[in-house]
Design a protein around this motif. Sequence first.
Motif, PDB file in Angstrom:
ATOM      1  N   ASN A 241       0.803  -1.225   0.000  1.00 26.66           N
ATOM      2  CA  ASN A 241       0.000   0.000   0.000  1.00 26.66           C
ATOM      3  C   ASN A 241       0.831   1.269   0.000  1.00 26.66           C
ATOM      4  OD1 ASN A 241      -2.668  -0.834  -0.251  1.00 26.66           O
ATOM      5  ND2 ASN A 241      -2.797  -1.381   1.910  1.00 26.66           N
ATOM      6  N   ILE A 242       2.059   1.181   0.456  1.00 25.50           N
ATOM      7  CA  ILE A 242       2.933   2.350   0.364  1.00 25.50           C
ATOM      8  C   ILE A 242       4.225   1.925  -0.318  1.00 25.50           C
ATOM      9  CG2 ILE A 242       1.900   3.440   2.411  1.00 25.50           C
ATOM     10  CD1 ILE A 242       4.492   2.867   3.899  1.00 25.50           C
ATOM     11  N   PRO A 243       4.891   2.837  -1.042  1.00 31.98           N
ATOM     12  CA  PRO A 243       6.126   2.468  -1.743  1.00 31.98           C
ATOM     13  C   PRO A 243       7.160   1.901  -0.773  1.00 31.98           C
ATOM     14  CG  PRO A 243       5.377   4.634  -2.449  1.00 31.98           C
ATOM     15  CD  PRO A 243       4.515   4.232  -1.282  1.00 31.98           C
ATOM     16  N   GLU A 244       7.913   0.923  -1.271  1.00 37.54           N
ATOM     17  CA  GLU A 244       8.891   0.225  -0.428  1.00 37.54           C
ATOM     18  C   GLU A 244       9.889   1.177   0.226  1.00 37.54           C
ATOM     19  OE1 GLU A 244      12.154  -3.397  -0.670  1.00 37.54           O
ATOM     20  OE2 GLU A 244      11.186  -2.710  -2.512  1.00 37.54           O
ATOM     21  N   GLY A 245      10.317   2.196  -0.502  1.00 36.96           N
ATOM     22  CA  GLY A 245      11.283   3.134   0.071  1.00 36.96           C
ATOM     23  C   GLY A 245      10.738   3.877   1.278  1.00 36.96           C
TER      24      GLY A 245
ATOM     25  N   PHE B 286       9.438   7.658  -5.879  1.00 34.29           N
ATOM     26  CA  PHE B 286       8.686   7.381  -7.105  1.00 34.29           C
ATOM     27  C   PHE B 286       9.599   7.235  -8.318  1.00 34.29           C
ATOM     28  CE2 PHE B 286       5.710   9.200  -4.135  1.00 34.29           C
ATOM     29  CZ  PHE B 286       4.654   8.305  -4.241  1.00 34.29           C
ATOM     30  N   GLY B 287      10.892   6.964  -8.067  1.00 36.38           N
ATOM     31  CA  GLY B 287      11.825   6.706  -9.156  1.00 36.38           C
ATOM     32  C   GLY B 287      12.401   7.978  -9.748  1.00 36.38           C
ATOM     33  N   MET B 288      13.391   7.779 -10.591  1.00 33.22           N
ATOM     34  CA  MET B 288      14.013   8.896 -11.276  1.00 33.22           C
ATOM     35  C   MET B 288      13.174   9.251 -12.495  1.00 33.22           C
ATOM     36  SD  MET B 288      16.506   9.610  -9.366  1.00 33.22           S
ATOM     37  CE  MET B 288      17.474  10.765 -10.333  1.00 33.22           C
ATOM     38  N   HIS B 289      13.285  10.500 -12.933  1.00 33.98           N
ATOM     39  CA  HIS B 289      12.598  10.927 -14.153  1.00 33.98           C
ATOM     40  C   HIS B 289      13.264  10.213 -15.323  1.00 33.98           C
ATOM     41  CE1 HIS B 289      11.235  13.576 -17.391  1.00 33.98           C
ATOM     42  NE2 HIS B 289      10.202  13.782 -16.603  1.00 33.98           N
TER      43      HIS B 289
ATOM     44  N   LEU C 111       5.780  12.695  -9.257  1.00 35.34           N
ATOM     45  CA  LEU C 111       6.790  12.899  -8.214  1.00 35.34           C
ATOM     46  C   LEU C 111       8.124  12.244  -8.548  1.00 35.34           C
ATOM     47  CD1 LEU C 111       4.522  12.425  -5.067  1.00 35.34           C
ATOM     48  CD2 LEU C 111       5.313  14.562  -6.106  1.00 35.34           C
ATOM     49  N   ALA C 112       8.254  11.700  -9.766  1.00 32.69           N
ATOM     50  CA  ALA C 112       9.531  11.091 -10.178  1.00 32.69           C
ATOM     51  C   ALA C 112      10.629  12.145 -10.152  1.00 32.69           C
ATOM     52  CB  ALA C 112       9.410  10.494 -11.583  1.00 32.69           C
ATOM     53  N   GLY C 113      11.801  11.738  -9.671  1.00 32.66           N
ATOM     54  CA  GLY C 113      12.954  12.630  -9.654  1.00 32.66           C
ATOM     55  C   GLY C 113      12.958  13.623  -8.508  1.00 32.66           C
ATOM     56  N   LYS C 114      11.949  13.572  -7.651  1.00 36.40           N
ATOM     57  CA  LYS C 114      11.860  14.547  -6.558  1.00 36.40           C
ATOM     58  C   LYS C 114      12.247  13.904  -5.225  1.00 36.40           C
ATOM     59  CE  LYS C 114       8.265  17.502  -8.584  1.00 36.40           C
ATOM     60  NZ  LYS C 114       9.155  17.943  -9.611  1.00 36.40           N
ATOM     61  N   THR C 115      13.013  14.648  -4.434  1.00 35.19           N
ATOM     62  CA  THR C 115      13.301  14.243  -3.061  1.00 35.19           C
ATOM     63  C   THR C 115      12.100  14.660  -2.224  1.00 35.19           C
ATOM     64  OG1 THR C 115      15.667  14.472  -3.362  1.00 35.19           O
ATOM     65  CG2 THR C 115      14.845  14.602  -1.093  1.00 35.19           C
TER      66      THR C 115
END
Length: 144
Positions: free
Chosen positions: A43-47, A71-74, A127-131
């Motif tokens: 239900n929530i991203p592993e990270g 959410f991964g890199m762009h 949200l990819a690429g965002k801290t």
Amino acid sequence: MTDAVIGPGKAITLHFAITLEDGQVIDSNFDAAPAQFTFGDGNIPEGFEQALLGLKVGEHARLTIAPERGFGMHNPSNIQVLPRSQFKDMELEPGLVVAFQEPGGELPGVVTEFNDDKVTIDFNHPLAGKTLIFEVEVKAIEAA
């Protein structure tokens, strides 16, 4: 107060907020009912889940989630240029989210630019690429 800590096999109840580094709030439930999930249920991203490991009931933490763990890199290959004819009955504008039917379900894409011939769609997660700053307040930890 128990000795329970967040980890596999635990049901967790918590308040959370996800913000960008500039302070923009993406999501928060501090003003609502706390969220509940079981560790490892997807239900929530592993990270985000890994960042919670070892927290105890009553702890309030601000955790920084790097893009690779959120959410991964762009990915430039997730940007596609499609013929304008595929969008003939649509009012297009930059930022418009369009859902595309794929074999595995719907895939959202964001219109980034367009002209009379082509439409550029970005299929990266917004949200990819965002801290991200993941703020949590642990309310309960129980055996799942």
